[in-house]
Design a protein around this motif. Structure first.
Motif, PDB file in Angstrom:
ATOM      1  N   SER A  33      66.401 -21.107 106.620  1.00 22.15           N
ATOM      2  CA  SER A  33      66.046 -22.323 106.562  1.00 22.15           C
ATOM      3  C   SER A  33      67.263 -23.132 106.990  1.00 22.15           C
ATOM      4  O   SER A  33      67.048 -24.028 107.946  1.00 22.15           O
ATOM      5  CB  SER A  33      65.519 -22.835 105.311  1.00 22.15           C
ATOM      6  OG  SER A  33      64.563 -21.956 104.911  1.00 22.15           O
TER       7      SER A  33
ATOM      8  N   SER B   4      63.834  -9.010 111.870  1.00 20.04           N
ATOM      9  CA  SER B   4      64.034  -9.654 110.808  1.00 20.04           C
ATOM     10  C   SER B   4      64.685  -9.027 109.375  1.00 20.04           C
ATOM     11  O   SER B   4      65.427 -10.014 108.920  1.00 20.04           O
ATOM     12  CB  SER B   4      62.508  -9.756 110.261  1.00 20.04           C
ATOM     13  OG  SER B   4      61.550 -10.191 111.476  1.00 20.04           O
TER      14      SER B   4
ATOM     15  N   ILE C 140      64.889 -17.693 114.939  1.00 22.33           N
ATOM     16  CA  ILE C 140      65.150 -17.782 113.215  1.00 22.33           C
ATOM     17  C   ILE C 140      63.834 -18.065 112.864  1.00 22.33           C
ATOM     18  O   ILE C 140      63.433 -17.398 111.777  1.00 22.33           O
ATOM     19  CB  ILE C 140      65.873 -19.060 112.971  1.00 22.33           C
ATOM     20  CG1 ILE C 140      67.484 -19.063 113.538  1.00 22.33           C
ATOM     21  CG2 ILE C 140      65.883 -19.401 111.549  1.00 22.33           C
ATOM     22  CD1 ILE C 140      68.176 -17.970 112.885  1.00 22.33           C
ATOM     23  N   ILE C 141      62.807 -18.682 113.357  1.00 24.22           N
ATOM     24  CA  ILE C 141      61.675 -18.794 112.993  1.00 24.22           C
ATOM     25  C   ILE C 141      60.779 -17.361 112.860  1.00 24.22           C
ATOM     26  O   ILE C 141      60.022 -16.976 111.978  1.00 24.22           O
ATOM     27  CB  ILE C 141      60.723 -19.840 113.453  1.00 24.22           C
ATOM     28  CG1 ILE C 141      61.142 -21.300 113.451  1.00 24.22           C
ATOM     29  CG2 ILE C 141      59.173 -19.852 113.312  1.00 24.22           C
ATOM     30  CD1 ILE C 141      60.573 -22.210 114.561  1.00 24.22           C
ATOM     31  N   ILE C 142      60.981 -16.648 113.980  1.00 25.78           N
ATOM     32  CA  ILE C 142      60.515 -15.165 114.040  1.00 25.78           C
ATOM     33  C   ILE C 142      60.952 -14.393 112.992  1.00 25.78           C
ATOM     34  O   ILE C 142      60.221 -13.907 112.160  1.00 25.78           O
ATOM     35  CB  ILE C 142      60.646 -14.619 115.279  1.00 25.78           C
ATOM     36  CG1 ILE C 142      60.108 -15.320 116.638  1.00 25.78           C
ATOM     37  CG2 ILE C 142      60.651 -13.141 115.361  1.00 25.78           C
ATOM     38  CD1 ILE C 142      60.535 -14.874 117.902  1.00 25.78           C
TER      39      ILE C 142
ATOM     40  N   VAL D  13      66.338 -21.356 117.471  1.00 21.88           N
ATOM     41  CA  VAL D  13      65.489 -21.821 116.607  1.00 21.88           C
ATOM     42  C   VAL D  13      64.189 -20.980 116.495  1.00 21.88           C
ATOM     43  O   VAL D  13      63.737 -20.659 115.316  1.00 21.88           O
ATOM     44  CB  VAL D  13      65.389 -23.308 116.520  1.00 21.88           C
ATOM     45  CG1 VAL D  13      64.240 -23.541 115.721  1.00 21.88           C
ATOM     46  CG2 VAL D  13      66.430 -24.198 116.318  1.00 21.88           C
ATOM     47  N   THR D  14      63.868 -20.443 117.620  1.00 20.49           N
ATOM     48  CA  THR D  14      62.542 -19.740 117.708  1.00 20.49           C
ATOM     49  C   THR D  14      62.892 -18.394 117.150  1.00 20.49           C
ATOM     50  O   THR D  14      62.160 -17.871 116.405  1.00 20.49           O
ATOM     51  CB  THR D  14      61.937 -19.778 119.223  1.00 20.49           C
ATOM     52  OG1 THR D  14      61.839 -20.906 119.733  1.00 20.49           O
ATOM     53  CG2 THR D  14      60.955 -18.735 119.202  1.00 20.49           C
TER      54      THR D  14
ATOM     55  N   PHE E  60      62.007 -15.595 110.076  1.00 23.48           N
ATOM     56  CA  PHE E  60      61.531 -16.162 108.515  1.00 23.48           C
ATOM     57  C   PHE E  60      60.177 -15.571 108.389  1.00 23.48           C
ATOM     58  O   PHE E  60      60.006 -15.073 107.570  1.00 23.48           O
ATOM     59  CB  PHE E  60      61.481 -17.683 108.782  1.00 23.48           C
ATOM     60  CG  PHE E  60      61.311 -18.294 107.552  1.00 23.48           C
ATOM     61  CD1 PHE E  60      62.257 -18.967 106.936  1.00 23.48           C
ATOM     62  CD2 PHE E  60      59.906 -18.522 106.888  1.00 23.48           C
ATOM     63  CE1 PHE E  60      62.136 -19.336 105.593  1.00 23.48           C
ATOM     64  CE2 PHE E  60      59.599 -19.173 105.730  1.00 23.48           C
ATOM     65  CZ  PHE E  60      60.754 -19.558 105.197  1.00 23.48           C
ATOM     66  N   TYR E  61      59.275 -15.661 109.482  1.00 18.25           N
ATOM     67  CA  TYR E  61      58.017 -15.011 109.352  1.00 18.25           C
ATOM     68  C   TYR E  61      58.097 -13.439 109.040  1.00 18.25           C
ATOM     69  O   TYR E  61      57.283 -12.856 108.279  1.00 18.25           O
ATOM     70  CB  TYR E  61      57.344 -15.021 110.768  1.00 18.25           C
ATOM     71  CG  TYR E  61      55.692 -14.488 110.715  1.00 18.25           C
ATOM     72  CD1 TYR E  61      54.841 -15.097 110.048  1.00 18.25           C
ATOM     73  CD2 TYR E  61      55.378 -13.507 111.700  1.00 18.25           C
ATOM     74  CE1 TYR E  61      53.682 -14.492 109.794  1.00 18.25           C
ATOM     75  CE2 TYR E  61      54.323 -13.064 111.643  1.00 18.25           C
ATOM     76  CZ  TYR E  61      53.374 -13.398 110.762  1.00 18.25           C
ATOM     77  OH  TYR E  61      52.006 -12.803 110.884  1.00 18.25           O
TER      78      TYR E  61
ATOM     79  N   ALA F 130      68.007 -22.811 110.983  1.00 16.72           N
ATOM     80  CA  ALA F 130      66.687 -23.411 111.261  1.00 16.72           C
ATOM     81  C   ALA F 130      67.118 -25.107 111.552  1.00 16.72           C
ATOM     82  O   ALA F 130      66.806 -25.667 112.610  1.00 16.72           O
ATOM     83  CB  ALA F 130      65.556 -23.140 111.078  1.00 16.72           C
TER      84      ALA F 130
END
Length: 449
Positions: free
Chosen positions: A360, A201, A397-399, A394-395, A401-402, A363
């Motif tokens: 963002s 991250s 990137i979401i990980i 994309v997954t 972001f979280y 993603a």
């Protein structure tokens, strides 16, 4: 008129295009190793390799989209052609915020590095001067900007190469006691999986700038864009894990925190001597300034495209004799300087804007690729990224972001504070006709007898 047109249509070659975007993404080498080690410890190099895999997936995603829609604007461009103008405007707003934060942070960090060499330097005033210099450089034309970027880029590559060679020589001529000590150090963040997750991250900051090339693709020669992505991927995929490994071999992990802001200069001093430490510091000043140039070039291409689409006022379309949109550059300078003074030089809050805006945008670009496959299937494109690879990218990137919300919860709320006013401006511009009609109706109601 023909002379002006020749200047306007002068295209950038592979080295120039790579340098403009590459200065931004490769400047991450100065800080991303230290940042990743803080969370992943001795497994930082693995986190950085995972980032390299994610970036490899995004190479095909970007090439497919830009090959099908070869226009400036990046994520904004693909969403404009596959979703709605409102959705595309959100992507554009996030991109501009990312560029704004990148420009201010890079200029400020460069002057902090210079301040270690010149203690009498006033950092805030020097930061304003740097922003002003690159505004003038952008106004002078993209060709001149690119030549400066190339010089900075080549010096940076030489600097990183010397540091890697000095590190390898140091490891070859010393025992491995530091490696054994580091390898047996307990992980602060818990188990290996947690360490890799948090390290990944944090390490995703190391690829900011990868999206920049898509924002000025119209200024590049035919066939150059995919090569810029390949070159940037190769640089960060080699240097970031390599430097993290060298640090684990050479420096006790307990010392990384106290030297975090200038870790590579400290590594250079240990492995090569004072001269290498000074060279790394000078290189840091130059390449961080190069990242400022990336922001100006990227935002110029994006805002111009938004103006042509009537999202922003036609005021920004004005060009000078060299074909540069000087009003965009000046407006961006004023925005950056105002943010610098509002934060009083304390840019911790802006780091959150930078992190979450960039993630963002990445993603949204992946989502735009999926929409392009569904809605514009007949558009010819040189390469197609598989749906599975896009979903995986994309997954990740979401990980990330979280993970960054967990690492910097306050920064996430700061990001929202900057995002909502920016979106409000765009909403007003998109609905300006309706708003004007409403105001006229109210005035008629109040003042008609």
């Amino acid at each position: 008129m023909s002379e002006v047109q020749k200047i306007v249509h002068k295209k950038l070659n592979e080295l120039q295009s790579t340098a403009i975007s590459g200065n931004d993404i490769s400047s991450s080498c100065l800080y991303v190793s230290a940042l990743t080690i803080m969370y992943a410890g001795q497994y930082a190099w693995l986190s950085l390799l995972i980032v390299a895999v994610v970036l490899f997936l995004f190479r095909r995603i970007y090439v497919e989209v830009v090959g099908a829609l070869p226009l400036n604007g990046g994520a904004y461009n693909v969403l404009l052609n596959t979703a709605s103008k409102r959705t595309a405007s959100v992507a554009a707003t996030l991109t501009v915020l990312s560029y704004m934060a990148t420009a201010v942070i890079s200029a400020s960090e460069a002057m902090h590095y210079l301040n270690t060499l010149l203690p009498w330097l006033n950092v805030i005033i020097a930061t304003v001067v740097v922003l002003l210099i690159f505004t003038l450089l952008t106004i002078s034309g993209i060709g001149e900007s690119a030549n400066v970027a190339v010089v900075i880029f080549l010096i940076h590559l030489v600097s990183l190469t010397l540091l890697v060679l000095a590190g390898i020589w140091f490891i070859a001529t010393h025992d491995l006691s530091t490696l054994h000590l580091n390898w047996n150090t307990p992980i602060k963040s818990g188990g290996i999986i947690t360490a890799l997750f948090l390290g990944f991250s944090a390490a995703m900051l190391g690829i900011s700038g990868f999206e920049s090339s898509a924002n000025f693709v119209e200024e590049q020669e035919v066939g150059v864009f995919p090569k810029t992505l390949r070159n940037m991927w190769g640089i960060v995929s080699f240097f970031n894990p390599a430097l993290a490994l060298i640090i684990i071999f050479v420096l006790p992990l307990s010392t990384v925190g106290e030297h975090q802001t200038s870790l590579l200069a400290y590594l250079g001093e240990i492995t090569g001597g004072k001269w290498l430490a000074y060279f790394i510091s000078v290189d840091a000043v130059l390449v961080l300034c190069g990242a400022v140039l990336t922001s100006f070039v990227g935002v110029s291409g994006l805002v111009n495209r938004m103006t042509l689409d009537r999202i922003l006022p036609n005021f920004f379309l004005k060009q000078n004799k060299r074909g540069s949109h000087y009003r965009i550059a000046i407006a961006f300078l004023l925005l950056c300087v105002s943010i610098l003074f509002v934060t009083a030089g304390d840019l911790t809050s802006l780091a959150g804007v930078y992190t979450f805006s960039f993630l963002s945008v990445m993603a949204l670009f992946g989502i735009g690729n999926l929409l392009l496959k569904a809605k514009r299937r007949k558009l010819p494109r040189p390469i197609k990224a598989s749906i599975l690879s896009v979903l995986i990218a994309v997954t990740f990137i979401i990980i990330a972001f979280y993970g960054n919300i967990l690492l910097n919860e306050d920064s996430f709320f700061t990001f929202l504070k900057y995002l909502f006013p920016a979106l409000l401006v765009v909403v007003i511009m998109l609905n300006r006709t309706l708003i004007i009609r409403g105001i006229i109706a109210v005035l008629d109601y109040l003042y008609k007898p």
